[in-house]
Design an enzyme around this catalytic site. Structure first.
Site, PDB file in Angstrom:
ATOM      1  N   GLY A   1      47.459  39.716  38.219  1.00  0.00           N
ATOM      2  CA  GLY A   1      47.701  38.397  38.786  1.00  0.00           C
ATOM      3  C   GLY A   1      47.380  37.323  37.768  1.00  0.00           C
ATOM      4  O   GLY A   1      46.685  37.565  36.777  1.00  0.00           O
TER       5      GLY A   1
ATOM      6  N   GLN B   1      44.884  29.138  34.905  1.00  0.00           N
ATOM      7  CA  GLN B   1      44.588  30.054  33.800  1.00  0.00           C
ATOM      8  C   GLN B   1      45.480  29.795  32.592  1.00  0.00           C
ATOM      9  O   GLN B   1      45.171  30.245  31.495  1.00  0.00           O
ATOM     10  CB  GLN B   1      44.725  31.501  34.248  1.00  0.00           C
ATOM     11  CG  GLN B   1      43.645  31.933  35.220  1.00  0.00           C
ATOM     12  CD  GLN B   1      43.832  33.373  35.604  1.00  0.00           C
ATOM     13  OE1 GLN B   1      44.565  33.680  36.542  1.00  0.00           O
ATOM     14  NE2 GLN B   1      43.181  34.263  34.874  1.00  0.00           N
TER      15      GLN B   1
ATOM     16  N   CYS C   1      39.270  39.955  34.953  1.00  0.00           N
ATOM     17  CA  CYS C   1      40.064  38.731  34.958  1.00  0.00           C
ATOM     18  C   CYS C   1      40.588  38.469  33.550  1.00  0.00           C
ATOM     19  O   CYS C   1      39.849  38.634  32.575  1.00  0.00           O
ATOM     20  CB  CYS C   1      39.191  37.568  35.423  1.00  0.00           C
ATOM     21  SG  CYS C   1      40.027  35.977  35.498  1.00  0.00           S
ATOM     22  N   LEU C   2      41.844  38.034  33.460  1.00  0.00           N
ATOM     23  CA  LEU C   2      42.409  37.712  32.152  1.00  0.00           C
ATOM     24  C   LEU C   2      41.667  36.547  31.490  1.00  0.00           C
ATOM     25  O   LEU C   2      41.697  36.419  30.264  1.00  0.00           O
ATOM     26  CB  LEU C   2      43.902  37.385  32.294  1.00  0.00           C
ATOM     27  CG  LEU C   2      44.780  38.544  32.757  1.00  0.00           C
ATOM     28  CD1 LEU C   2      46.215  38.074  32.985  1.00  0.00           C
ATOM     29  CD2 LEU C   2      44.733  39.701  31.774  1.00  0.00           C
TER      30      LEU C   2
ATOM     31  N   HIS D   1      41.258  36.930  44.729  1.00  0.00           N
ATOM     32  CA  HIS D   1      40.866  36.577  43.358  1.00  0.00           C
ATOM     33  C   HIS D   1      41.697  35.401  42.845  1.00  0.00           C
ATOM     34  O   HIS D   1      41.155  34.422  42.319  1.00  0.00           O
ATOM     35  CB  HIS D   1      41.045  37.809  42.464  1.00  0.00           C
ATOM     36  CG  HIS D   1      40.728  37.573  41.029  1.00  0.00           C
ATOM     37  ND1 HIS D   1      39.628  38.131  40.418  1.00  0.00           N
ATOM     38  CD2 HIS D   1      41.368  36.861  40.057  1.00  0.00           C
ATOM     39  CE1 HIS D   1      39.607  37.763  39.147  1.00  0.00           C
ATOM     40  NE2 HIS D   1      40.658  37.003  38.910  1.00  0.00           N
ATOM     41  N   GLU D   2      43.018  35.495  42.992  1.00  0.00           N
ATOM     42  CA  GLU D   2      43.893  34.445  42.457  1.00  0.00           C
ATOM     43  C   GLU D   2      43.739  33.136  43.222  1.00  0.00           C
ATOM     44  O   GLU D   2      43.749  32.059  42.622  1.00  0.00           O
ATOM     45  CB  GLU D   2      45.350  34.900  42.433  1.00  0.00           C
ATOM     46  CG  GLU D   2      45.625  36.092  41.547  1.00  0.00           C
ATOM     47  CD  GLU D   2      45.098  35.966  40.123  1.00  0.00           C
ATOM     48  OE1 GLU D   2      45.059  34.848  39.571  1.00  0.00           O
ATOM     49  OE2 GLU D   2      44.708  37.003  39.554  1.00  0.00           O
TER      50      GLU D   2
ATOM     51  N   HIS E   1      40.893  31.079  42.045  1.00  0.00           N
ATOM     52  CA  HIS E   1      41.198  30.281  40.844  1.00  0.00           C
ATOM     53  C   HIS E   1      41.721  28.889  41.217  1.00  0.00           C
ATOM     54  O   HIS E   1      41.428  27.910  40.529  1.00  0.00           O
ATOM     55  CB  HIS E   1      42.253  30.973  39.973  1.00  0.00           C
ATOM     56  CG  HIS E   1      41.720  32.006  39.049  1.00  0.00           C
ATOM     57  ND1 HIS E   1      40.843  31.720  38.035  1.00  0.00           N
ATOM     58  CD2 HIS E   1      41.968  33.338  38.971  1.00  0.00           C
ATOM     59  CE1 HIS E   1      40.561  32.820  37.361  1.00  0.00           C
ATOM     60  NE2 HIS E   1      41.228  33.826  37.913  1.00  0.00           N
TER      61      HIS E   1
END
Length: 159
Positions: free
Chosen positions: A46, A51, A88-89, A130-131, A134
């Site tokens: 995701g 991000q 996480c990226l 999670h997304e 953000h």
């Protein structure tokens, strides 16, 4: 379409709430395409707009069943519980144990700003939570139970 730079922990944009998308413009469509390309290139599940440095309520997810686009998403129902490893990226090379709902129902809008509902369990439920965090300026590291671990091999404490 282009790859965008993924912002990493410490970048203040990751701690800011995002603004609602009110209209789909060519720039918005370019952002969505770029987010998908960036997520796939980074081997992510995701990616949220902040991000890549854009404070808009847009996320893309792909848990292996094809891409999901969520514009202005809101979770409307959750149940159950799951605890598992999460990464996480924007926090490269790290992971930690996080407890999330095992079932999530959300409402969102597609690329035509048409509303839809989505339901997910297990990995999809975790990815949605999670997304969407953000979009409110929250990172999973604040939810980690125990220590934040290095992926694969332990690194020196000095790093």
């Amino acid at each position: 379409m282009a790859l965008r730079k993924i912002r990493e922990i410490g970048d203040q944009i990751l701690n800011q709430p995002c603004k609602e998308v009110k209209a789909i413009t060519p720039r918005t469509m370019d952002l969505i395409d770029d987010m998908l390309d960036t997520m796939y290139e980074a081997c992510g599940v995701g990616l949220a707009a902040p991000q890549v440095g854009v404070l808009k309520r847009i996320v893309v997810i792909d848990v292996g069943d094809g891409p999901i686009l969520m514009i202005n998403p809101k979770i409307i129902e959750t149940s159950g519980e799951q605890t598992g490893s999460e990464g996480c990226l924007s926090v490269p090379g790290r992971n930690g144990q996080v407890t999330r709902p095992n079932y999530v129902k959300a409402i969102a809008y597609d690329e035509n700003l048409e509303p839809y509902e989505i339901e997910g369990t297990e990995l999809l439920a975790r990815a949605i939570c999670h997304e969407l965090d953000h979009l409110d300026g929250k990172l999973y590291v604040d939810l980690v139970e125990g220590e934040l671990m290095y992926n694969d091999v332990m690194e020196d404490e000095e790093d």
